[in-house]
Design an enzyme around this catalytic site. Structure first.
Site, mmCIF file in Angstrom:
data_model
loop_
_atom_site.group_PDB
_atom_site.id
_atom_site.type_symbol
_atom_site.label_atom_id
_atom_site.label_comp_id
_atom_site.label_asym_id
_atom_site.label_seq_id
_atom_site.Cartn_x
_atom_site.Cartn_y
_atom_site.Cartn_z
ATOM 1 N N LEU A 10 -44.687 -4.812 21.255
ATOM 2 C CA LEU A 10 -43.890 -4.363 20.111
ATOM 3 C C LEU A 10 -42.421 -4.287 20.504
ATOM 4 O O LEU A 10 -42.048 -3.535 21.394
ATOM 5 C CB LEU A 10 -44.378 -2.992 19.643
ATOM 6 C CG LEU A 10 -43.578 -2.347 18.493
ATOM 7 C CD1 LEU A 10 -43.759 -3.137 17.208
ATOM 8 C CD2 LEU A 10 -44.001 -0.900 18.294
ATOM 9 N N HIS B 132 -41.729 7.178 28.526
ATOM 10 C CA HIS B 132 -40.296 6.946 28.524
ATOM 11 C C HIS B 132 -39.734 7.418 27.181
ATOM 12 O O HIS B 132 -40.362 7.209 26.139
ATOM 13 C CB HIS B 132 -40.012 5.452 28.712
ATOM 14 C CG HIS B 132 -38.590 5.134 29.034
ATOM 15 N ND1 HIS B 132 -37.595 5.167 28.077
ATOM 16 C CD2 HIS B 132 -37.983 4.785 30.202
ATOM 17 C CE1 HIS B 132 -36.449 4.840 28.637
ATOM 18 N NE2 HIS B 132 -36.645 4.614 29.925
#
Length: 347
Positions: free
Chosen positions: A128, A232
């Protein structure tokens, strides 16, 4: 107009440009490498899959988000049909071991990491990426959630379990504290190199070099322990989208950066439960609403999806403009599949 469709070879230059933009954002998106040959092979695999020529181990769907006003590809997302059937699929299972001695009056529970192939054969959401200039107008959610709608339409092509690996924590220089504390000692290469090799399919070295015995978490550095199953910061929005569709963390992390793996039963996905089929009713004007909907033509080889804010009635017809119908390649009374972009609260 923004539309999602299967990737075609004419899109290669644009997809390569996106791979370069992904590289600028830091390490972590290993399934979109800056390598035209590998990206072209991803497109070829998609078309072999659509033509029924791909073995399950090679089957894959690569979708693109196109800005039709300028004929430019501005985003990609993908589904792997079944991981680990050709190259082993590794992650760590976070578990607990008990060390106890009644004679010494000692009872201690210890977190451990076990090298695992438990997700072998699962379908996987991956790859993605959206051009930063297009991260607006719900484009990110649209590009991600299209995959759930495709799975809902063609469930027989996918496995009963669905996973998605989330990018783990690394600093602004691309250093992973988890890798530095564990993987580096066995591979003697930097995090970026190991992650890249894994992403392009060269995974044999993992089996050859990773420790086969459980790793005691308490023996790692405090910095490494702190990032186990942590994402993250740039990945959090994408993870929230997946979790809103039914995926959740269940104790597995990436072997390189310890990012969490999200998973769900395909049957439990919101798109499978809530997407509905409507007959197309073409009209000059449509009534709009604040609610956005994904609408797909359910044509396997010529799959197309729009994000619309047309009002959706409780009946079995959906009003579309001629331009919307043309973009979807549908005609009057054809069936389309519809899903609200966000989960609808029940009264």
């Amino acid at each position: 107009m923004m539309i999602v469709r299967h990737a075609a070879h004419r899109d290669l230059d644009d997809i390569y440009r996106l791979a370069q933009r992904a590289g600028e954002s830091g390490i972590g998106l290993t399934s979109l490498p800056e390598n035209k040959e590998i990206l072209a092979e991803r497109i070829t695999r998609t078309h072999h899959t659509l033509d029924g020529l791909a073995e399950k181990c090679d089957a894959s769907y690569l979708f693109v988000l196109e800005d039709t006003s300028i004929q430019k590809i501005v985003g990609v997302s993908a589904i792997e049909v079944a991981v680990g059937l050709k190259e082993p699929f590794y992650n760590f299972r976070v578990a607990t071991q008990v060390h106890a001695s009644k004679a010494l009056n000692v009872y201690k529970t210890l977190d451990t990491l076990f090298l695992s192939n438990d997700h072998t054969g699962c379908s996987e959401l991956c790859t993605l990426f959206l051009d930063p200039e297009y991260r607006k107008n719900q484009n990110g959610k649209f590009l991600s959630k299209v995959r759930f709608l495709f799975i809902a339409a063609f469930r027989s092509f996918f496995e009963e379990r669905l996973i998605a690996e989330m990018r783990g924590f690394s600093d602004q220089n691309g250093h992973s504290p988890f890798w530095d504390a564990l993987g580096y000692h066995f591979f003697n290469m930097d995090f970026a190199t190991a992650d890249y090799l894994s992403g392009i399919g060269q995974k044999v070295f993992i089996a050859e070099l990773m420790p086969r015995f459980p790793v005691y978490v308490d023996l790692l550095t405090s910095e490494a322990r702190a990032v186990i199953a942590e994402m993250h910061p740039h990945t959090l929005p994408a993870a929230k989208v997946l979790m809103s569709e039914g995926l959740k963390y269940q104790g597995y992390v990436d072997i390189f950066d310890a990012g969490p793996t999200l998973e769900a039963n395909t049957a439990d996905l919101r798109a499978v439960k809530e997407s509905r089929l409507f007959k197309v009713n073409m009209t000059e004007q449509v009534e709009t609403t604040e609610i956005h909907y994904l609408v797909a033509n359910d044509q396997y080889k010529d799959y197309r999806v729009l994000l619309i804010n047309n009002k959706v009635d409780q009946g079995n017809t959906l009003r579309l403009t001629a331009a919307q119908a043309q973009a979807l390649n549908v005609n009057e009374q054809d069936e389309v599949r519809v899903l609200a972009l966000e989960k609808m609260e029940k009264n």
